[in-house]
Scaffold this active site. Sequence first.
Site, short mmCIF file in Angstrom:
data_model
loop_
_atom_site.label_atom_id
_atom_site.label_comp_id
_atom_site.label_asym_id
_atom_site.label_seq_id
_atom_site.Cartn_x
_atom_site.Cartn_y
_atom_site.Cartn_z
N ALA A 26 0.81 -1.22 0.00
CA ALA A 26 0.00 0.00 0.00
C ALA A 26 0.84 1.27 0.00
O ALA A 26 0.31 2.36 0.14
CB ALA A 26 -0.93 -0.01 1.21
N SER A 76 6.85 -3.67 4.00
CA SER A 76 7.90 -4.67 3.80
C SER A 76 9.20 -4.27 4.49
O SER A 76 9.79 -5.06 5.24
CB SER A 76 8.10 -4.86 2.29
N ALA A 77 9.64 -3.04 4.27
CA ALA A 77 10.90 -2.60 4.90
C ALA A 77 10.76 -2.60 6.42
O ALA A 77 11.70 -2.98 7.13
CB ALA A 77 11.27 -1.20 4.41
N LEU A 133 3.07 2.15 2.25
CA LEU A 133 3.39 2.66 3.59
C LEU A 133 4.63 1.99 4.18
O LEU A 133 4.90 2.09 5.37
CB LEU A 133 2.19 2.50 4.53
N GLY A 134 5.37 1.29 3.32
CA GLY A 134 6.65 0.74 3.75
C GLY A 134 6.54 -0.48 4.64
O GLY A 134 7.42 -0.73 5.46
N ASP A 187 12.85 3.30 1.92
CA ASP A 187 11.92 2.71 2.90
C ASP A 187 12.67 2.20 4.13
O ASP A 187 12.27 2.46 5.27
CB ASP A 187 11.15 1.53 2.28
O1 PMV Z 1 7.32 -0.01 -1.67
P1 PMV Z 1 6.67 1.34 -1.62
O2 PMV Z 1 5.33 1.35 -2.22
O3 PMV Z 1 6.74 1.91 -0.23
O4 PMV Z 1 7.53 2.32 -2.56
C1 PMV Z 1 8.90 2.48 -2.46
C2 PMV Z 1 9.37 3.72 -3.15
C3 PMV Z 1 9.79 3.57 -4.61
O5 PMV Z 1 10.47 4.79 -4.91
C4 PMV Z 1 8.62 3.43 -5.53
C5 PMV Z 1 10.74 2.40 -4.83
C6 PMV Z 1 12.10 2.57 -4.20
O6 PMV Z 1 12.82 1.55 -4.11
O7 PMV Z 1 12.48 3.68 -3.82
#
Ligand code: PMV
Length: 305
Positions: free
Chosen positions: A92, A97-98, A94-95, A140
């Site tokens: 979504a 996974s990280a 909002l990060g 992230d």
């Molecule tokens: O994974 P998200 O949806 O939080 O997006 C990460 C940000 C991007 O710039 C799209 C990808 C990246 O690796 O920086």
Amino acid sequence: MTGRACGKVILLGEHAVVYGVPALAVGIDRGVEATAERLTDDGASVLCLEGSGEVLVTDDSDLARAFHEVLSASDVSAPMRVTVHAELPPGAGLGCSAAIGVAIGRALGEALGQPASLEQSVARAMAWERVFHGNPSGVDAAVSAQGGCIRFVRGEPPQPLRLATKLELAIGHTGQSSSTKTMVEGVARLRARRPAVFQKSLDGIRSLVTNAQLALDAGDLKGLGQLMDLNQMLLSGMFLSTPEIEALCASAREEGALGAKLTGAGGGGCVVALCAGNADAVVARWQREGFSGFVTIVHPAEGRT
Ligand code: PMV
């Protein structure tokens, strides 16, 4: 033996950050909590992710591979049981996974009596992220580990930014998830097909980010909101927006938000609206329209000097 990590919102600069343009991101109070304990038997390490059931590190899945990577990056060879509770919707923007990667890395450090440093937390989260995202910029993982407000340039240490005033953000969910990997690959194809046009977009986003940093520093929320709107236009031009994203942004602006844009990978996921005393009204409007949302406040004290 618990590790916590915050979710994030990218205020400006997503996708362009993959190509070396700075991004501005803030940690939010919703996040991920992980607990780790040493298993007494000699079996394989187990990851218990709410909603995904139990995964053995020896399984043949991305989740198991990511778990293996984070265990290796944390120098863990003993069998562990790790349980993860996420307060963030996956896919979504909002990060989530990280934040899972950071929280697991921290919980493992606590369980082994060697708390992870900031750099170690980021490295562990990047090991996790690479399995799912292929080419993550690292924004992230950096903001999830550090919190506050940061300026992030790929390959450089994140720069904590001082906030002159609090940021009142409404975050709205389109109800659709998207894959960051797929969206980043789509942008890479666009870049290969139309390099000159793509470069113009990158240059445009770079100058928006530069001005947004000045606006943050001066506490100029109106200016910041306008820059977010312009960033949204450039992101739409890169085919990252959807009708639902546009609807959420339009409703937020009608309710008086200072600016609104997609946040993260786009193609679904969330939008962020910068508000001034009306974030609750923005969220209520979204809810009447069938979307979900919540309010988050980023306080100046969280942006380190
Ligand atoms: O994974 P998200 O949806 O939080 O997006 C990460 C940000 C991007 O710039 C799209 C990808 C990246 O690796 O920086």
